[in-house]
Write a protein that holds these residues in place. Structure first.
Motif, mmCIF file in Angstrom:
data_model
loop_
_atom_site.group_PDB
_atom_site.id
_atom_site.type_symbol
_atom_site.label_atom_id
_atom_site.label_comp_id
_atom_site.label_asym_id
_atom_site.label_seq_id
_atom_site.Cartn_x
_atom_site.Cartn_y
_atom_site.Cartn_z
ATOM 1 N N ARG A 127 -9.421 -5.247 4.389
ATOM 2 C CA ARG A 127 -9.318 -3.897 4.940
ATOM 3 C C ARG A 127 -9.494 -3.892 6.454
ATOM 4 O O ARG A 127 -9.023 -2.976 7.139
ATOM 5 C CB ARG A 127 -10.355 -2.987 4.281
ATOM 6 C CG ARG A 127 -10.018 -2.650 2.829
ATOM 7 C CD ARG A 127 -11.109 -1.857 2.167
ATOM 8 N NE ARG A 127 -11.364 -0.590 2.832
ATOM 9 C CZ ARG A 127 -12.346 0.231 2.491
ATOM 10 N NH1 ARG A 127 -13.171 -0.099 1.497
ATOM 11 N NH2 ARG A 127 -12.522 1.376 3.130
ATOM 12 N N TRP B 54 -0.155 -13.365 6.494
ATOM 13 C CA TRP B 54 0.027 -11.924 6.285
ATOM 14 C C TRP B 54 1.371 -11.653 5.612
ATOM 15 O O TRP B 54 2.337 -12.390 5.818
ATOM 16 C CB TRP B 54 0.017 -11.163 7.613
ATOM 17 C CG TRP B 54 -1.345 -10.951 8.182
ATOM 18 C CD1 TRP B 54 -2.204 -9.935 7.903
ATOM 19 C CD2 TRP B 54 -2.004 -11.772 9.157
ATOM 20 N NE1 TRP B 54 -3.356 -10.062 8.638
ATOM 21 C CE2 TRP B 54 -3.263 -11.190 9.417
ATOM 22 C CE3 TRP B 54 -1.655 -12.955 9.832
ATOM 23 C CZ2 TRP B 54 -4.176 -11.732 10.315
ATOM 24 C CZ3 TRP B 54 -2.557 -13.493 10.723
ATOM 25 C CH2 TRP B 54 -3.807 -12.894 10.960
ATOM 26 N N ALA C 108 -3.901 -2.386 7.726
ATOM 27 C CA ALA C 108 -2.937 -3.303 7.111
ATOM 28 C C ALA C 108 -2.286 -4.176 8.171
ATOM 29 O O ALA C 108 -2.026 -5.367 7.965
ATOM 30 C CB ALA C 108 -1.869 -2.512 6.351
ATOM 31 N N ASP C 109 -2.015 -3.574 9.341
ATOM 32 C CA ASP C 109 -1.439 -4.283 10.482
ATOM 33 C C ASP C 109 -2.526 -4.402 11.543
ATOM 34 O O ASP C 109 -2.835 -3.438 12.231
ATOM 35 C CB ASP C 109 -0.245 -3.504 11.028
ATOM 36 C CG ASP C 109 0.397 -4.157 12.236
ATOM 37 O OD1 ASP C 109 -0.184 -5.126 12.776
ATOM 38 O OD2 ASP C 109 1.471 -3.704 12.659
ATOM 39 N N GLY D 146 -8.135 -6.104 8.253
ATOM 40 C CA GLY D 146 -6.901 -6.665 8.786
ATOM 41 C C GLY D 146 -6.849 -8.173 8.826
ATOM 42 O O GLY D 146 -5.908 -8.751 9.369
ATOM 43 N N GLN E 165 -4.370 4.227 7.232
ATOM 44 C CA GLN E 165 -4.550 2.887 6.676
ATOM 45 C C GLN E 165 -3.685 1.844 7.379
ATOM 46 O O GLN E 165 -3.963 0.646 7.301
ATOM 47 C CB GLN E 165 -4.213 2.895 5.173
ATOM 48 C CG GLN E 165 -5.088 3.801 4.323
ATOM 49 C CD GLN E 165 -6.534 3.347 4.267
ATOM 50 O OE1 GLN E 165 -6.843 2.205 4.561
ATOM 51 N NE2 GLN E 165 -7.427 4.247 3.884
ATOM 52 N N ILE F 187 4.062 -5.179 5.409
ATOM 53 C CA ILE F 187 3.513 -4.349 6.478
ATOM 54 C C ILE F 187 4.624 -3.597 7.198
ATOM 55 O O ILE F 187 4.499 -2.400 7.497
ATOM 56 C CB ILE F 187 2.707 -5.207 7.468
ATOM 57 C CG1 ILE F 187 1.492 -5.833 6.766
ATOM 58 C CG2 ILE F 187 2.247 -4.362 8.656
ATOM 59 C CD1 ILE F 187 0.765 -6.869 7.600
ATOM 60 N N MET G 183 0.848 -1.183 0.000
ATOM 61 C CA MET G 183 0.000 0.000 0.000
ATOM 62 C C MET G 183 0.882 1.229 0.000
ATOM 63 O O MET G 183 1.677 1.436 0.892
ATOM 64 C CB MET G 183 -0.893 -0.005 1.250
ATOM 65 C CG MET G 183 -1.782 1.213 1.380
ATOM 66 S SD MET G 183 -2.701 1.178 2.936
ATOM 67 C CE MET G 183 -1.359 1.219 4.126
#
Length: 269
Positions: A123, A178, A226-227, A125, A222, A183, A1
């Protein structure tokens, strides 16, 4: 991202940081143009982005007057309110081994719902453990339940809570579910852009505080999605997420209220 910094993203960040709380949430377009000019967005770009956000159902016309004014729609306000817990008041990470599982099945005739579900879970996570099976730390479960119900996707999903019992070691499984490297890169990108701001906090007048805070929010907002807040025991030793959260927390505490003074001045000009 990639880092945000598009006109539309900056407008969303502005409403999240200031626009929903000042003057009843009504922001004249002329004032929005003046405010976004402070971070390098010109008037045509603001107007174009406002039009797109209106078509998306994020903004709605709010009263008349020269150039018009816009406020958040009810759905947009709910979305921003939902995001506050993640962005501004993230709960402490629990290393208790508890996970939320989202298992969904969507008929082939409603493939668009399948895409929306995957996008929304990502979105929120969630990581993908298997086709149709997504996983997140247990603390994400409440927000997932609320969000999926609000979007009327709950009919396709079942949520479960439990522990990982094998057979892959949990840390190895997390690295598969993940993109930890990606990230971590986002956290480092945030730190690279925002740590230098800490050196000028004491000297920031309301105008500079507004600029710095809006850009910090736009760069940060954001990241907590993401995390999702994975337990430290499952992350690399040099994980930068904690430092990034501390930097944003300090910027939030020291810049937001000072920046609000400039926003109020522009809204009443």
């Amino acid at each position: 991202m990639a880092e945000q910094r598009t006109p539309g993203s900056l407008i969303v960040s502005f409403y999240g940081a200031y626009g929903r709380d000042v003057d009843g949430g009504r922001v004249p377009v002329a004032a929005l143009i003046r405010l976004l000019a402070e971070v390098g967005v010109d008037a045509p770009a603001v107007r174009s982005a406002v039009s797109r956000l209106k078509r998306r159902g994020f903004l709605a016309a709010a009263g008349s007057g020269r150039g018009g004014a816009y406020a958040l729609t009810a759905d947009a306000r709910q979305t921003l309110d939902d995001g506050d817990r993640r962005i501004y008041d993230r709960p402490a990470v629990k290393d208790d081994g508890e996970w939320t599982l989202a298992v969904f099945t969507v008929p082939e005739s409603e493939r668009n719902k399948r895409h929306l579900l995957r996008s929304r879970l990502g979105r929120l996570g969630f990581g993908q453990a298997a086709p149709g099976v997504w996983i997140a730390p247990a603390h994400v479960g409440e927000e997932a339940r609320h969000t999926l119900a609000r979007l009327e996707l709950n009919a396709y999903v079942e949520l479960f809570r439990g522990t990982h019992e094998g057979f892959t070691p949990t840390a190895a499984a997390v690295a598969r579910w993940w993109d930890l490297e990606g990230i971590a890169a986002l956290h480092r990108q945030f730190l690279e852009g925002q740590e230098p701001v800490l050196t000028r906090l004491a000297d920031a007048d309301p105008r500079q505080a507004f600029r710095d805070y809006l850009l910090a929010v736009d760069a940060w907002r954001q990241l907590p999605y993401a995390d999702p807040g994975l337990p430290p025991s499952l992350l690399p030793d040099d994980w930068p997420g904690g430092v990034a959260a501390e930097v944003f927390g300090r910027l939030h505490r020291e810049l937001r209220d000072r920046g609000r003074e400039f926003v109020v001045e522009q809204l009443t000009a």
